[in-house]
Design an enzyme around this catalytic site. Structure first.
Site, PDB file in Angstrom:
ATOM      1  N   TYR A 268      -7.911  -5.283  -8.163  1.00  0.00           N
ATOM      2  CA  TYR A 268      -7.335  -4.368  -9.147  1.00  0.00           C
ATOM      3  C   TYR A 268      -7.277  -4.994 -10.540  1.00  0.00           C
ATOM      4  CZ  TYR A 268      -3.988  -1.550 -11.711  1.00  0.00           C
ATOM      5  OH  TYR A 268      -3.387  -0.797 -12.687  1.00  0.00           O
ATOM      6  N   ASP A 303      -6.703   3.276  -4.212  1.00  0.00           N
ATOM      7  CA  ASP A 303      -6.512   4.607  -4.794  1.00  0.00           C
ATOM      8  C   ASP A 303      -6.984   4.665  -6.242  1.00  0.00           C
ATOM      9  OD1 ASP A 303      -3.635   4.285  -6.519  1.00  0.00           O
ATOM     10  OD2 ASP A 303      -3.947   2.884  -4.881  1.00  0.00           O
ATOM     11  N   LYS A 375      -0.897   2.820   3.038  1.00  0.00           N
ATOM     12  CA  LYS A 375      -0.172   3.469   1.954  1.00  0.00           C
ATOM     13  C   LYS A 375      -1.041   4.593   1.385  1.00  0.00           C
ATOM     14  CE  LYS A 375       1.835   2.649  -2.599  1.00  0.00           C
ATOM     15  NZ  LYS A 375       1.866   1.699  -3.733  1.00  0.00           N
TER      16      LYS A 375
END
Length: 524
Positions: A268, A303, A375
């Site tokens: 990320y 995500d 998640k």
């Protein structure tokens, strides 16, 4: 029960390719250190506080010490030997005293040899082991509190965000959210903190679009959530962010203050914050070793790929990243039950069969990682100012989570596209989740996608595309794949990005008792 009839041989191939693609990067992570790893080591050894000589720009003592050691004798041998040798030579009683003397220009650091080096290494190991014992006690305390107060009676756990910028106001909102049904409270970090190469000290009241991650803020929120856990009769988990340039330090602070989950993705920071890839991979390995020791569930960030790339065309990149994150986590000692892999409900709702495709992607993640607390992230990319449509879309997201057995459900806000202006939004969002869980919580028992239907075929297609991409990543090298924009369309060369100057190749006699102690305690 497996619903997708995935080919075990294809799944095994995917995991083998992920391991082979990750291996060179793990080798780099093992052979390098960073300024943030060295600072995290000294934090475990007990250094706290900041130089407040200039109140407008306090500098943490740990930064003062590590920067001075780097200037005097370099960091390729590690910070521990020079620091603990200087502590003995100057007859100081604490690392904080040493830091104060360092700031005053009274300490010269050098790499000790012989008996001096042996003494310094022993003193460092003793101090760091004491810090790790605090982490161990916190893990045991979490287990006791979960046994005492209980876990939520159903899954998924409901995950809700607070982000006021003021830790005291965060406490009020978090407590009310827990009373309204939230099981996990995530305190969003102040915008831009991931790019700070230091961790602020003390309680803060001035964050922008979030609250600063500091040890004192962690302590305040943990104490408040312990109080509300007693009130609501279930253990309320606390989440923050171990990412950015201070990833290892924040992981240590989370362990020292008994946080329960930390956002900690292997790529990320590279993709979305332009942090140097080598810096990130070195830091994430150490941070995950700390999380493993602390029993902290990590949340990965797949995500985010779907906010910059198409959620259908790029679905396989999410699967590839999940497999890479899994391997990096296992290698660092994190077991499956602490591996909160991420994915998201981000397909354009105007696309025909969008909900069926979402089910396929979510089921694929669930069946590939059956023991991981996945998640599941709500829609954001296609949310608009139409809050009624947004509320409906969040309801479909909640239903998908129930049908596919997700573990952690982040509460979606119907005002996502208008900056969540009202406190009542959270109450409405929680009501949406509660309705779906109450009305359809057991629906997974009855849900059986047709073996030759769209959902099953789509899941097999995505897995096949993931294997193909992993073949290319293995052949080209993961660092080259990142540089070429394979994930989230972001191109990040390995020799560029923020924090590159804080990466150091280890000398043959590099010494860091924290690394040794964490390796000894690993579950690999």
């Amino acid at each position: 029960m497996a619903l997708l009839d995935l080919d075990p041989a294809v799944v095994a191939t995917a995991r083998r390719l992920a391991a082979e693609a990750a291996a060179p990067v793990i080798g780099i992570a093992r052979s390098h250190t960073t300024v943030s790893v060295e600072r995290a080591t000294l934090r475990l050894a007990g250094i706290t506080g900041a130089d407040s000589t200039h109140r407008a720009s306090d500098v943490p003592w740990v930064n003062r010490v590590v920067d001075t050691v780097a200037a005097h004798c370099g960091l390729e041998h590690g910070v521990c030997l020079p620091v603990f040798d200087a502590l003995r030579r100057h007859d100081l009683t604490s690392l904080t005293e040493l830091a104060e003397a360092t700031a005053a220009g009274q300490v010269t650091y050098a790499l000790p040899t012989g008996r001096d080096a042996t003494r310094a290494a022993k003193a460092a190991r003793t101090a760091i082991a004491k810090g790790l014992r605090t982490v161990d006690r916190n893990r045991a305390q979490r287990d006791k509190l979960v046994e005492r107060h209980g876990d939520p009676a159903r899954r998924p756990w409901i995950y809700l965000i607070v982000a006021t910028g003021d830790i005291d106001e965060d406490v009020v909102q978090a407590a009310n959210a827990a009373r309204a049904g939230a099981d996990i409270i995530a305190v969003i970090r102040s915008t831009g903190q991931s790019l700070l190469d230091y961790v602020p000290e003390g309680a803060t009241h001035h964050g922008f679009a979030g609250t600063y991650a500091t040890q004192e803020n962690f302590r305040i929120m943990r104490a408040a959530m312990d109080d509300v856990s007693k009130e609501v009769g279930r253990y309320i988990r606390l989440t923050n962010y171990a990412s950015g340039l201070c990833m290892p330090e924040i992981a240590v602070l989370a362990g020292l203050q008994r946080l329960d989950m930390m956002l900690n993705d292997s790529m990320y920071g590279i993709l979305f914050r332009d942090i140097n890839p080598i810096r990130t991979f070195v830091d994430q390995r150490f941070s995950r070793q700390v999380h493993a020791r602390a029993g902290i569930i990590i949340n990965t960030g797949e995500d985010n790929y779907l906010t910059t790339d198409d959620a259908v065309d790029a679905a396989h990149t999410v699967t590839v990243s999940q497999l890479l994150n899994e391997h990096f986590a296992h290698e660092a000692g994190l077991p499956d039950h602490l591996l909160g892999l991420g994915h998201a409900f981000e397909i354009n709702p105007k696309l025909p069969d969008s909900f069926r495709l979402e089910l396929a992607h979510a089921l694929l993640a669930r069946e590939l990682f059956p023991d991981a607390p996945l998640k599941w992230m709500p829609p954001t990319k296609h949310m608009t100012g139409d809050v009624f449509n947004g509320y409906l879309l969040d309801g479909f997201f909640n239903l998908a989570g129930v049908l596919t057995g997700q573990s952690i459900l982040l509460v979606g806000m119907m005002t996502e596209a208008v900056a969540t202006p009202f406190l009542s939004d959270r109450d409405l969002a929680l009501a949406n989740v509660r309705y779906v869980l109450d009305a359809a919580g057991g629906l997974a028992e009855d849900f059986r996608p047709a073996p030759d239907g769209l959902i099953v075929k789509r899941a097999h297609q995505v897995l096949g595309e993931a294997v193909d991409l992993l073949e290319r990543v293995k052949a080209d090298g993961l660092l080259n794949a990142i540089a070429e924009g394979t994930f989230g369309l972001m191109k990040r060369p390995a020799d560029q990005g923020k924090g590159a100057d804080g990466v150091i190749a280890k000398a043959d006699d590099y010494t860091n008792p924290a690394v040794d102690l964490l390796e000894e305690g690993a579950t690999r």
